[in-house]
Design an enzyme around this catalytic site. Structure first.
Site, PDB file in Angstrom:
ATOM      1  N   THR A 181       0.822  -1.210   0.000  1.00 48.52           N
ATOM      2  CA  THR A 181       0.000   0.000   0.000  1.00 48.52           C
ATOM      3  C   THR A 181       0.852   1.255   0.000  1.00 48.52           C
ATOM      4  O   THR A 181       1.984   1.269   0.489  1.00 48.52           O
ATOM      5  CB  THR A 181      -0.930   0.046   1.227  1.00 48.52           C
ATOM      6  OG1 THR A 181      -0.140   0.018   2.428  1.00 48.52           O
ATOM      7  CG2 THR A 181      -1.901  -1.114   1.222  1.00 48.52           C
ATOM      8  N   ASN A 186       0.711   4.767   1.744  1.00 53.99           N
ATOM      9  CA  ASN A 186       0.058   5.273   2.950  1.00 53.99           C
ATOM     10  C   ASN A 186       0.052   6.793   2.985  1.00 53.99           C
ATOM     11  O   ASN A 186       1.045   7.445   2.653  1.00 53.99           O
ATOM     12  CB  ASN A 186       0.776   4.754   4.201  1.00 53.99           C
ATOM     13  CG  ASN A 186       0.664   3.242   4.339  1.00 53.99           C
ATOM     14  OD1 ASN A 186      -0.043   2.596   3.575  1.00 53.99           O
ATOM     15  ND2 ASN A 186       1.363   2.685   5.303  1.00 53.99           N
ATOM     16  N   GLU A 238      -4.674   3.924   3.536  1.00 52.69           N
ATOM     17  CA  GLU A 238      -3.758   3.041   2.808  1.00 52.69           C
ATOM     18  C   GLU A 238      -4.366   2.676   1.462  1.00 52.69           C
ATOM     19  O   GLU A 238      -5.498   2.193   1.403  1.00 52.69           O
ATOM     20  CB  GLU A 238      -3.493   1.772   3.610  1.00 52.69           C
ATOM     21  CG  GLU A 238      -2.966   2.030   5.026  1.00 52.69           C
ATOM     22  CD  GLU A 238      -2.904   0.759   5.856  1.00 52.69           C
ATOM     23  OE1 GLU A 238      -1.799   0.206   5.990  1.00 52.69           O
ATOM     24  OE2 GLU A 238      -3.957   0.327   6.361  1.00 52.69           O
TER      25      GLU A 238
END
Length: 343
Positions: A230, A232, A278
């Site tokens: 991910t 973030n 995320e």
């Protein structure tokens, strides 16, 4: 003086994007000479929703018809945050987001004034004298039907019209913009919808998908371990966006658009810590750390949940990704403005 009604779904064709755009945050006076004699649209404009767009589009049209520049005059921080610092407003469009939308609408400049207790205590007459006439030399001033200014909000639309007559500048008041139910399009309704996870109604009121801007930071790398790396982002502390999972599109600084799925919350399967946004980008393996990105919210999939084990979490993430891909593959722009924002 003109009172111009505006209704949901009925809007003028958008003007061409200005070849250059100026965004000034808390400027010191005097303003650049190039902004003097402009058509000035004034308001808080948090949300830049369909009602705000009616005011701003009017400013662009009047400016182009007169061979002038169209300037948006707004305030930072939001006045309600200044008056009630213990309960800061859930901001929909801070300065950077406002500027991005203002440019897409076709304005030539945006000026954000510092809103302080001292600033709020000045009389409406002084604001007109010092700012609208002194700083801008405004040719025409445009506001919404509910805009008030000056100490005790004494500067009403009627007052602004009267001052325009007395001092020789034009005034246009744009009437309420309503949705199909007849209710006013408002930032308050949009904030509540986003808090409730009612993303589609919020986006319809905005006229584009609600989006967030932030810098990609390092996280705990839990997603990478699960096969879902991910990007973030930390949202402002006053964000009250509903926690959960979203279908999203991420826009990079180079303008490239990427489909993905995002989670906003406290990661109950891991640390249940501070809230983090995320984004897992589909079919993507480039480094985004330190890059400022925009993320547009296309669909709210579900609330945040805790699972019995990591296998259950991964299975749900697989379902979320499939659902997000389906939503994004069938998505169409909500308006010409949205096409400009992400085009």
């Amino acid at each position: 003086m003109i009172i111009r009604p505006a209704y949901f779904g009925v809007r003028p064709a958008m003007m061409a994007i200005a070849p250059s755009f100026t965004a000034l945050y808390q400027p010191t006076l005097p303003l650049p000479e190039s902004l003097r004699g402009s058509v000035v649209a004034i308001g808080n404009f948090d949300g830049m929703h369909r009602g705000h767009q009616a005011v701003l589009e009017d400013a662009v049209q009047e400016a182009r018809a007169s061979g002038l520049k169209a300037v948006m005059l707004t305030f930072e921080p939001h006045p309600r945050t200044v008056f009630r610092p213990e309960a800061p407003v859930f901001r929909l469009t801070p300065h950077a987001e406002k500027a991005h939308i203002a440019r897409a609408i076709g304005l030539d400049a945006m000026v954000s004034l510092a809103f302080t207790p001292e600033f709020s205590s000045q009389s409406p007459d002084r604001f007109i004298e010092d700012m609208l006439l002194g700083a801008f030399g405004a040719h025409n001033v445009i506001s919404g039907y509910d805009f008030h200014f000056g100490k005790d909000r004494a500067g009403t639309p009627d007052y602004l019209r009267a001052q325009g007559l007395a001092r020789g500048f034009g005034v246009t008041i744009v009437d309420m913009r309503a949705d199909r139910s007849g209710d006013a399009v408002s930032s308050t309704r949009i904030r509540q919808a986003l808090e409730d996870g009612a993303l589609n109604p919020a986006n319809q009121l905005l006229g584009y998908r609600h989006f967030l801007t932030g810098t990609v930071v390092h996280g705990e790398k839990n997603g990478r371990k699960l096969g879902y790396p991910t990007a973030n982002m930390k949202l402002p502390l006053n964000s009250r966006l509903c926690e959960g999972v979203y279908a999203v599109k991420l826009v990079r600084q180079d303008g490239s658009l990427h489909n993905g799925v995002a989670s906003f919350g406290r990661r109950p399967m891991f640390d249940n810590g501070p809230r983090v946004f995320e984004v897992h980008i589909f079919d993507f393996n480039e480094d985004l750390y330190g890059e400022e990105v925009r993320v547009a919210l296309y669909g709210y999939l579900r609330g945040e949940a805790r699972f019995d084990n990591l296998d259950g979490l991964i299975a749900q993430m697989d379902q979320d990704s499939a659902q997000a891909r389906g939503i994004l593959s069938h998505s169409k722009p909500l308006s010409e403005l949205e096409e400009r924002l992400w085009g």
